[in-house]
Design an enzyme around this catalytic site. Structure first.
Site, PDB file in Angstrom:
ATOM      1  N   GLU A   1      47.887 -43.089  60.938  1.00 25.68           N
ATOM      2  CA  GLU A   1      48.802 -43.805  60.060  1.00 25.68           C
ATOM      3  C   GLU A   1      50.008 -42.920  59.733  1.00 25.68           C
ATOM      4  O   GLU A   1      51.153 -43.365  59.713  1.00 25.68           O
ATOM      5  CB  GLU A   1      48.059 -44.220  58.776  1.00 25.68           C
ATOM      6  CG  GLU A   1      48.892 -44.902  57.714  1.00 25.68           C
ATOM      7  CD  GLU A   1      49.616 -46.155  58.207  1.00 25.68           C
ATOM      8  OE1 GLU A   1      49.261 -46.668  59.284  1.00 25.68           O
ATOM      9  OE2 GLU A   1      50.569 -46.586  57.528  1.00 25.68           O
ATOM     10  N   TYR A   2      49.737 -41.639  59.520  1.00 28.54           N
ATOM     11  CA  TYR A   2      50.815 -40.686  59.272  1.00 28.54           C
ATOM     12  C   TYR A   2      51.753 -40.645  60.484  1.00 28.54           C
ATOM     13  O   TYR A   2      52.977 -40.727  60.350  1.00 28.54           O
ATOM     14  CB  TYR A   2      50.208 -39.299  59.019  1.00 28.54           C
ATOM     15  CG  TYR A   2      51.235 -38.233  58.740  1.00 28.54           C
ATOM     16  CD1 TYR A   2      51.680 -37.985  57.441  1.00 28.54           C
ATOM     17  CD2 TYR A   2      51.767 -37.470  59.768  1.00 28.54           C
ATOM     18  CE1 TYR A   2      52.626 -37.026  57.180  1.00 28.54           C
ATOM     19  CE2 TYR A   2      52.726 -36.507  59.523  1.00 28.54           C
ATOM     20  CZ  TYR A   2      53.145 -36.277  58.221  1.00 28.54           C
ATOM     21  OH  TYR A   2      54.094 -35.325  57.975  1.00 28.54           O
ATOM     22  N   ASP A   3      51.150 -40.554  61.672  1.00 25.72           N
ATOM     23  CA  ASP A   3      51.959 -40.503  62.897  1.00 25.72           C
ATOM     24  C   ASP A   3      52.808 -41.761  63.033  1.00 25.72           C
ATOM     25  O   ASP A   3      53.946 -41.705  63.473  1.00 25.72           O
ATOM     26  CB  ASP A   3      51.057 -40.378  64.131  1.00 25.72           C
ATOM     27  CG  ASP A   3      50.334 -39.048  64.150  1.00 25.72           C
ATOM     28  OD1 ASP A   3      50.768 -38.144  63.412  1.00 25.72           O
ATOM     29  OD2 ASP A   3      49.340 -38.919  64.883  1.00 25.72           O
TER      30      ASP A   3
ATOM     31  N   GLU B   1      44.142 -12.899  41.919  1.00 26.79           N
ATOM     32  CA  GLU B   1      44.323 -13.824  43.057  1.00 26.79           C
ATOM     33  C   GLU B   1      43.902 -13.156  44.359  1.00 26.79           C
ATOM     34  O   GLU B   1      43.740 -11.944  44.406  1.00 26.79           O
ATOM     35  CB  GLU B   1      45.792 -14.279  43.154  1.00 26.79           C
ATOM     36  CG  GLU B   1      46.716 -13.402  42.382  1.00 26.79           C
ATOM     37  CD  GLU B   1      48.172 -13.829  42.359  1.00 26.79           C
ATOM     38  OE1 GLU B   1      48.786 -13.922  43.420  1.00 26.79           O
ATOM     39  OE2 GLU B   1      48.667 -14.015  41.243  1.00 26.79           O
TER      40      GLU B   1
ATOM     41  N   LYS C   1      44.301 -11.512  47.974  1.00 26.99           N
ATOM     42  CA  LYS C   1      45.382 -10.809  48.683  1.00 26.99           C
ATOM     43  C   LYS C   1      45.395 -11.328  50.117  1.00 26.99           C
ATOM     44  O   LYS C   1      44.512 -11.022  50.908  1.00 26.99           O
ATOM     45  CB  LYS C   1      45.164  -9.305  48.661  1.00 26.99           C
ATOM     46  CG  LYS C   1      46.335  -8.566  49.305  1.00 26.99           C
ATOM     47  CD  LYS C   1      46.234  -7.069  49.106  1.00 26.99           C
ATOM     48  CE  LYS C   1      47.522  -6.364  49.539  1.00 26.99           C
ATOM     49  NZ  LYS C   1      47.892  -6.598  50.909  1.00 26.99           N
TER      50      LYS C   1
ATOM     51  N   ARG D   1      60.382  -9.835  54.670  1.00 26.66           N
ATOM     52  CA  ARG D   1      60.498  -8.760  53.707  1.00 26.66           C
ATOM     53  C   ARG D   1      61.356  -7.614  54.253  1.00 26.66           C
ATOM     54  O   ARG D   1      62.082  -6.964  53.514  1.00 26.66           O
ATOM     55  CB  ARG D   1      59.085  -8.285  53.407  1.00 26.66           C
ATOM     56  CG  ARG D   1      59.007  -7.077  52.554  1.00 26.66           C
ATOM     57  CD  ARG D   1      57.545  -6.818  52.242  1.00 26.66           C
ATOM     58  NE  ARG D   1      57.396  -5.698  51.371  1.00 26.66           N
ATOM     59  CZ  ARG D   1      56.620  -4.662  51.646  1.00 26.66           C
ATOM     60  NH1 ARG D   1      55.932  -4.619  52.765  1.00 26.66           N
ATOM     61  NH2 ARG D   1      56.528  -3.674  50.791  1.00 26.66           N
TER      62      ARG D   1
ATOM     63  N   LYS E   1      47.242  -8.764  38.385  1.00 24.59           N
ATOM     64  CA  LYS E   1      48.563  -8.622  37.765  1.00 24.59           C
ATOM     65  C   LYS E   1      48.409  -8.779  36.259  1.00 24.59           C
ATOM     66  O   LYS E   1      47.729  -9.709  35.806  1.00 24.59           O
ATOM     67  CB  LYS E   1      49.515  -9.693  38.294  1.00 24.59           C
ATOM     68  CG  LYS E   1      49.760  -9.583  39.790  1.00 24.59           C
ATOM     69  CD  LYS E   1      50.440 -10.814  40.377  1.00 24.59           C
ATOM     70  CE  LYS E   1      50.470 -10.693  41.893  1.00 24.59           C
ATOM     71  NZ  LYS E   1      50.926 -11.925  42.557  1.00 24.59           N
TER      72      LYS E   1
ATOM     73  N   CYS F   1      16.532 -17.807  85.207  1.00 31.37           N
ATOM     74  CA  CYS F   1      15.746 -18.630  86.129  1.00 31.37           C
ATOM     75  C   CYS F   1      16.101 -18.404  87.599  1.00 31.37           C
ATOM     76  O   CYS F   1      15.441 -18.961  88.481  1.00 31.37           O
ATOM     77  CB  CYS F   1      15.883 -20.107  85.782  1.00 31.37           C
ATOM     78  SG  CYS F   1      17.478 -20.801  86.243  1.00 31.37           S
TER      79      CYS F   1
ATOM     80  N   CYS G   1      24.725 -21.791  84.443  1.00 30.39           N
ATOM     81  CA  CYS G   1      23.530 -21.811  85.268  1.00 30.39           C
ATOM     82  C   CYS G   1      23.307 -23.258  85.703  1.00 30.39           C
ATOM     83  O   CYS G   1      23.401 -24.180  84.894  1.00 30.39           O
ATOM     84  CB  CYS G   1      22.357 -21.333  84.423  1.00 30.39           C
ATOM     85  SG  CYS G   1      20.771 -21.793  85.104  1.00 30.39           S
TER      86      CYS G   1
HETATM   87  S1  IVH Z   1      52.306  -9.626  44.602  1.00 32.15           S
HETATM   88  C1  IVH Z   1      55.579  -6.108  43.706  1.00 32.15           C
HETATM   89  N1  IVH Z   1      50.299 -11.108  45.350  1.00 32.15           N
HETATM   90  O1  IVH Z   1      50.705  -7.626  49.723  1.00 32.15           O
HETATM   91  C2  IVH Z   1      54.747  -6.667  44.803  1.00 32.15           C
HETATM   92  N2  IVH Z   1      51.293  -9.697  46.971  1.00 32.15           N
HETATM   93  O2  IVH Z   1      51.493  -4.548  49.209  1.00 32.15           O
HETATM   94  C3  IVH Z   1      54.323  -8.058  44.468  1.00 32.15           C
HETATM   95  N3  IVH Z   1      50.296  -9.886  49.200  1.00 32.15           N
HETATM   96  O3  IVH Z   1      53.403  -7.507  51.505  1.00 32.15           O
HETATM   97  C4  IVH Z   1      53.411  -8.582  45.466  1.00 32.15           C
HETATM   98  N4  IVH Z   1      48.802 -11.403  48.682  1.00 32.15           N
HETATM   99  O4  IVH Z   1      53.131  -9.879  50.660  1.00 32.15           O
HETATM  100  C5  IVH Z   1      51.195 -10.203  45.739  1.00 32.15           C
HETATM  101  N5  IVH Z   1      48.522 -12.505  45.858  1.00 32.15           N
HETATM  102  C6  IVH Z   1      49.424 -11.606  46.250  1.00 32.15           C
HETATM  103  C7  IVH Z   1      49.498 -11.117  47.566  1.00 32.15           C
HETATM  104  C8  IVH Z   1      50.451 -10.169  47.886  1.00 32.15           C
HETATM  105  C9  IVH Z   1      49.303 -10.654  49.648  1.00 32.15           C
HETATM  106  C10 IVH Z   1      51.053  -8.919  50.030  1.00 32.15           C
HETATM  107  C11 IVH Z   1      52.546  -8.950  49.804  1.00 32.15           C
HETATM  108  C12 IVH Z   1      52.997  -7.577  50.176  1.00 32.15           C
HETATM  109  C13 IVH Z   1      51.773  -6.759  50.026  1.00 32.15           C
HETATM  110  C14 IVH Z   1      51.986  -5.778  48.885  1.00 32.15           C
END
Ligand code: IVH
Length: 697
Positions: free
Chosen positions: A37-39, A115, A117, A138, A291, A412, A427
């Site tokens: 449907e999306y398509d 959160e 990483k 970056r 954080k 076998c 096989c």
């Molecule tokens: S906060 C001031 N949150 O980890 C730095 N970074 O060493 C703020 N990364 O390349 C970054 N998950 O892209 C933040 N939940 C997360 C992250 C995250 C992955 C990566 C970020 C950066 C590296 C930092």
């Protein structure tokens, strides 16, 4: 065409719906409509935009991929540098972090946002008046590269923010990643095509973002997760967690696995919890990030060198490790696939000891160029079987160190084959190979095959291990007393199983063919074969090698006819390809397979396969859709229609993508034009008659 009010309204409605469903699919992971449907909506929008080019806007969902390849990526200076995080590898490191934060803020306990990483690469997304205008990598943290065109292809990055609270300008920061399952899928595809595999999701994502041609990026299953903004002071929020909630409201993907926690114990509990979940997450994480939640507190803690004092990355044990290949052996699976397996010097990977790693198939061994006694990198991600990623250092590589796929099954002794276009070696022992016996029996008894209730894993294991059942034919000689003597088998369930076996003695031809477990023959193919041959003897009697040759020749001829714009030959056993025919030839030529079939189908107590009504398949116009236009010289419309329908074809009134052939006579009208436009084959009366004649043979 003039832009009508109704076209404009329809375009807007479609865009709104497509965006809603994209968001549900890519961001919330909770689609509410089928993909088809999306398509359909997407196609309708494309068609409307093609008809009314002035309605196309840059943020239309159709405009994700567009524009010519770039020469280079222009540099982008980050207004707020993209810094890195300090890493913690132990609880002590976290204790130190929390202590410094408490001292710096003069607080007894701190609230943190925690959160995952993400293990991908950092990017920045600029939105102006709610529209995505620029995205950058970056780079060195101060200057990145403008990869806007590539980021536009990432479906989970909204081109337009959703919320009512979108500020004039905002810079979203986050990570581009590839889901584990998507990565497995693209590597499986690479293997099938005998192309080089990607090393890991992170490198693949990085490579995809740095493609100068966005069409290549669009083919990679990239995803995005937001974890912050460039300058929080520009937003009216007091806490980091509020920013994340707001980003989610705006339609950006934010990890569901985020939490606010209190103090050191909260941090360590989060780390533990995510560590347990890690393998089950759809994406790879290499740690968690903590954080300080209060944005004012973040500002007062500030930065040291290139990392904030208010945040910390707490890392998990890596999922890759380096070790030595002691040997390379092959394992025979339940379906007969031979898999090369590296026996390894034990090594700890992601918290578990690994002693074996798969090398998938022969091509994989060659591509990675793995020899016995090489030093290799192995990876273990989630529940998946550990695999050899690459050679880190070649070993002595003397004679005997190189891996060769055996010509005979190590279990076998049957011949090993590799079908054309397939990566797997198999096989051919089929029902006879002990390694495949249990798999073959379970398949034989399964619901969609012979449907023998009660014959499950445990019972099959016992029957095979005690040598009571070697082939499906042996099932029909079992009695209740033999079964009742097995572990965990009462008299009653033994009688039930015997009755279920007896009850399966009169299968339909399609079920029986499927039950045999011939490589490549699934239910659909089994149905086609049953309809075509009508009886099991017919199928056994066919010359499969000859059929495969004929099919290949017909395919070649049809490719040539297509180039010449001519109507194709009627198909040879439609739906069954030449490789499959070769597989049937091989299976049915094996003495032991023939023997099992003989035992199953003859003698007292034998299975009596039902005959099936022969349906038109090979050489018929079965299901083909014809459209008639113009006057034919020697046939009235009615006659042409009858001729087509007698051969199993259908006649439709108008040309669409569903049309197989347009039969055009004198003064053919717009239907002929439409056929050319859609690339539908066009026949004249002679062509139709020829097809009809051929269909009778
Ligand atoms: S906060 C001031 N949150 O980890 C730095 N970074 O060493 C703020 N990364 O390349 C970054 N998950 O892209 C933040 N939940 C997360 C992250 C995250 C992955 C990566 C970020 C950066 C590296 C930092």
């Amino acid at each position: 065409m003039a832009v009508t009010q109704s076209a404009r309204r329809r375009v807007e409605a479609l865009r709104r719906d497509i965006e809603t469903h994209s968001h549900r699919y890519y961001v919330l992971d909770a689609p509410t409509i089928p993909d088809s449907e999306y398509d359909r909506m997407f196609r309708e929008l494309l068609e409307l935009e093609a008809a009314h080019p002035d309605l196309v806007t840059p943020d239309s969902p159709t405009q994700r991929v567009g524009g010519a390849p770039l020469q280079e990526f222009p540099p982008v200076v980050h207004a707020v540098p993209m810094l890195s995080l300090n890493n913690a590898f132990s609880d002590e490191d976290v204790i130190g972090f929390d202590r410094r934060a408490r001292e710096g803020l003069d607080k007894d306990e701190i609230e943190y946002a925690a959160e995952p990483k993400f293990d991908g690469l950092a990017i920045s997304l600029h939105y102006e008046r709610g529209r995505f205008v620029r995205g950058a990598t970056r780079g060195d943290g101060y200057t990145g590269e403008d990869v806007t065109a590539n980021l536009r292809t990432v479906r989970s990055i909204p081109l337009k923010l959703r919320g009512a609270r979108a500020p004039g300008a905002v810079e979203v920061r986050g990570e581009v990643i590839i889901y584990k399952a998507d990565f497995e899928r693209i590597n499986a595809r690479q293997r099938e095509r005998s192309e080089k595999e990607f090393v890991n999701p992170r490198n693949t994502a990085a490579g995809a973002l740095r493609q100068l041609d966005p069409r290549i990026t669009a083919e990679r299953p990239l995803r995005f997760f937001a974890y912050g903004v460039g300058d929080p002071a520009k937003l009216p929020f007091k806490r980091h967690s509020e920013i994340l909630d707001w980003l989610a409201e705006e339609g950006l993907p934010v990890a569901a696995e985020r939490a606010t926690v209190k103090g050191l114990s909260g941090l360590l509990a989060f780390y533990q919890k995510m560590g347990k979940k890690r393998e089950r997450l759809p994406y790879a994480i290499d740690g968690v990030v903590y954080k300080v939640n209060d944005l004012g507190d973040q500002r007062s803690l500030g930065f040291v060198a290139r990392a904030p004092r208010f945040a910390l990355a707490h890392k998990y044990a890596p999922e890759e490790a380096v070790t030595e290949v002691l040997d390379i052996e092959v394992q025979v699976g339940r379906t007969g696939t031979l898999t090369p397996v590296a026996r390894l010097a034990p090594v700890s990977v992601g918290g578990a000891t690994v002693t074996n790693a798969t090398l998938h198939n022969e091509d994989d061994v060659r591509r990675k160029d793995v020899w016995r006694r090489d030093t290799v990198t192995v990876r273990r991600a989630g529940d998946v079987i550990p695999e050899v990623v690459s050679v880190s250092k070649a070993g002595p590589r003397e004679q005997g160190d190189r891996f060769e796929m055996p010509a005979r099954c190590p279990v076998c002794g049957s011949e090993v084959v590799r079908l054309e276009g397939e990566a797997a070696s198999r096989c051919t022992g089929g029902l006879f190979c002990p390694a495949q016996r249990k798999g073959a029996l379970l398949h034989f008894a399964s619901r969609r095959a012979m449907d023998i209730e009660g014959l499950g894993d445990k019972l099959v294991d016992q029957l095979v291990d005690s040598n009571k059942v070697l082939t499906p034919a042996d099932l029909y000689t079992l009695d209740a007393a033999t079964l009742a003597a097995l572990d965990r088998m009462g008299e009653k369930s033994a009688r039930n199983v015997v009755a279920a076996i007896a009850g399966s003695k009169n299968p339909t031809l399609a079920r029986f063919v499927y039950a045999l477990g011939i490589p490549g023959v699934g239910e659909e193919v089994a149905r086609i074969l049953a309809g075509h041959f009508g009886s099991f003897d017919g199928l056994l009697g066919a010359d499969w090698t000859e059929l495969a040759e004929r099919k290949k020749a017909a395919q070649k001829e049809n490719a040539a006819r297509k180039r010449r714009g001519e109507a194709p030959l009627p198909p040879v056993l439609e739906g069954v390809g030449p490789e499959l025919m070769e597989s049937l030839a091989k299976f049915l030529s094996q003495q032991h397979n023939r023997e099992v079939i003989r035992q199953l189908t003859s003698g007292p107590g034998a299975v009596v396969v039902q005959r099936e009504k022969r349906r038109a398949t090979a050489g018929r116009l079965d299901g083909k859709v014809f459209v008639l236009t113009g006057a034919l010289p020697g046939l009235t419309r009615e006659e042409a229609k009858e001729m087509i329908e007698r051969s199993g074809g259908k006649v439709a009134a108008s040309v669409s993508r569903q049309t197989d052939y347009v039969v055009a006579g004198a003064e053919a009208g717009s239907k002929l034009g439409k056929a050319h436009e859609l690339g539908v084959a066009v026949l004249d009366e002679a062509g139709l008659r020829k097809m009809f004649e051929e269909s009778k043979s």
